[in-house]
Design an enzyme around this catalytic site. Sequence first.
Site, short mmCIF file in Angstrom:
data_model
loop_
_atom_site.label_atom_id
_atom_site.label_comp_id
_atom_site.label_asym_id
_atom_site.label_seq_id
_atom_site.Cartn_x
_atom_site.Cartn_y
_atom_site.Cartn_z
N GLY A 115 0.84 -1.19 0.00
CA GLY A 115 0.00 0.00 0.00
C GLY A 115 0.88 1.24 0.00
O GLY A 115 2.06 1.20 0.36
N CYS A 116 0.30 2.37 -0.39
CA CYS A 116 1.10 3.59 -0.46
C CYS A 116 1.51 4.07 0.93
O CYS A 116 2.69 4.38 1.16
CB CYS A 116 0.35 4.68 -1.21
SG CYS A 116 -1.28 5.10 -0.56
N TRP A 117 0.59 4.13 1.87
CA TRP A 117 0.90 4.65 3.20
C TRP A 117 1.94 3.81 3.95
O TRP A 117 2.83 4.37 4.61
CB TRP A 117 -0.37 4.76 4.04
CG TRP A 117 -1.23 5.94 3.74
CD1 TRP A 117 -2.45 5.95 3.13
CD2 TRP A 117 -0.94 7.31 4.04
NE1 TRP A 117 -2.95 7.22 3.02
CE2 TRP A 117 -2.03 8.09 3.57
CE3 TRP A 117 0.13 7.96 4.64
CZ2 TRP A 117 -2.09 9.46 3.70
CZ3 TRP A 117 0.07 9.34 4.77
CH2 TRP A 117 -1.02 10.07 4.30
N PRO A 118 1.89 2.48 3.92
CA PRO A 118 2.81 1.71 4.75
C PRO A 118 4.28 1.87 4.40
O PRO A 118 5.15 1.75 5.28
CB PRO A 118 2.35 0.26 4.53
CG PRO A 118 0.91 0.38 4.17
CD PRO A 118 0.83 1.63 3.34
N TYR A 287 7.54 10.62 -0.99
CA TYR A 287 7.50 9.80 -2.21
C TYR A 287 6.19 10.05 -2.95
O TYR A 287 5.29 10.70 -2.43
CB TYR A 287 7.68 8.31 -1.89
CG TYR A 287 6.80 7.73 -0.81
CD1 TYR A 287 5.80 6.82 -1.09
CD2 TYR A 287 7.01 8.06 0.54
CE1 TYR A 287 5.02 6.26 -0.09
CE2 TYR A 287 6.24 7.51 1.54
CZ TYR A 287 5.24 6.61 1.22
OH TYR A 287 4.46 6.06 2.22
#
Length: 316
Positions: A115-118, A287
């Site tokens: 996932g993007c957040w992790p 990022y």
Amino acid sequence: MVARVFIDGEAGTTGLQIRERLAARRDIELLSIPDELRKDTSARADYLNKADVAILCLPDDAAKESVALIENDTTRVIDASSAYRVADGWTYGFAEMDSGQEERIRNAKRVTNPGCWPQGMIAGLKPLILAGLLPADYPVTVNGISGYSGGGKSMIADYEAAGASANVFGPYALGFAHKHLPEMTRYSGLSDAPLFTPSVGNYYKGMLTMVPLRLGQLARVPTGAEIHAALADHFAGQNNGFVEVAPLSDLQRSDDLDPQALNDTNRLRLHVFANDKRAQAVLIAVYDNLGKGASGAAVQNLNLLLGVDQSTSLAA
């Protein structure tokens, strides 16, 4: 040898960006299902089973259906949904996570795209836990901001319809049960889920995550220099990896701490800021949520599966 790649869900945000990155490749044949057959189960099964690699850019339930449609033992899968992030038999597709992860991905049949957040919090915390600077039961909080593209089609439509009147800064997931929590916990090495409060901003893409650290409660308090050195050492040996550690500094502010600073690249930059006298620090990761956070990571994982340089088709 040309590899046949099928993007199941190529019309979505992540699928379109993956296709764009792969379009000029001569070592890949992109299999594309006709528009009128995208919801035809039999047609999708045919494409999935004749592909060397299937990249799933679908909601969780649809991704599970696609995996069930694969009847051979040759089609390898990269799933961009959250359906298999902590499932047995699936390899987590964050190549820079530790020294053996790149090789695990190269040899995998089933890869679950992070996932993007992790990714930002895992990149910051895992090396510190491995180095013994933080215990696994450390009470972690994570917060940050992402462009609205991270919310998928419905959020993109809402923000673009609202235009300048859209919420500039909107915290969400305030029930503290975000679907990314299981992977954040497992792959960072924590024994308990973090307190996670994400936010969305009124811009399209790019993200910044922050992990504040109150170090005074530890039996041995690490310095900012020790934290920075542990991160630098962890990522120094990565082969063509995309995670970098910014120099340690005592700046009060920096233009580099812009969630859009690394847009259109596959890079993830980690920053450490610390006050040793107060025994406090913060880990900040910058990022592109659609790059390293989604489509870029999928292409990086595809390159590893195909045995080519993992930076192929990716802007550094």
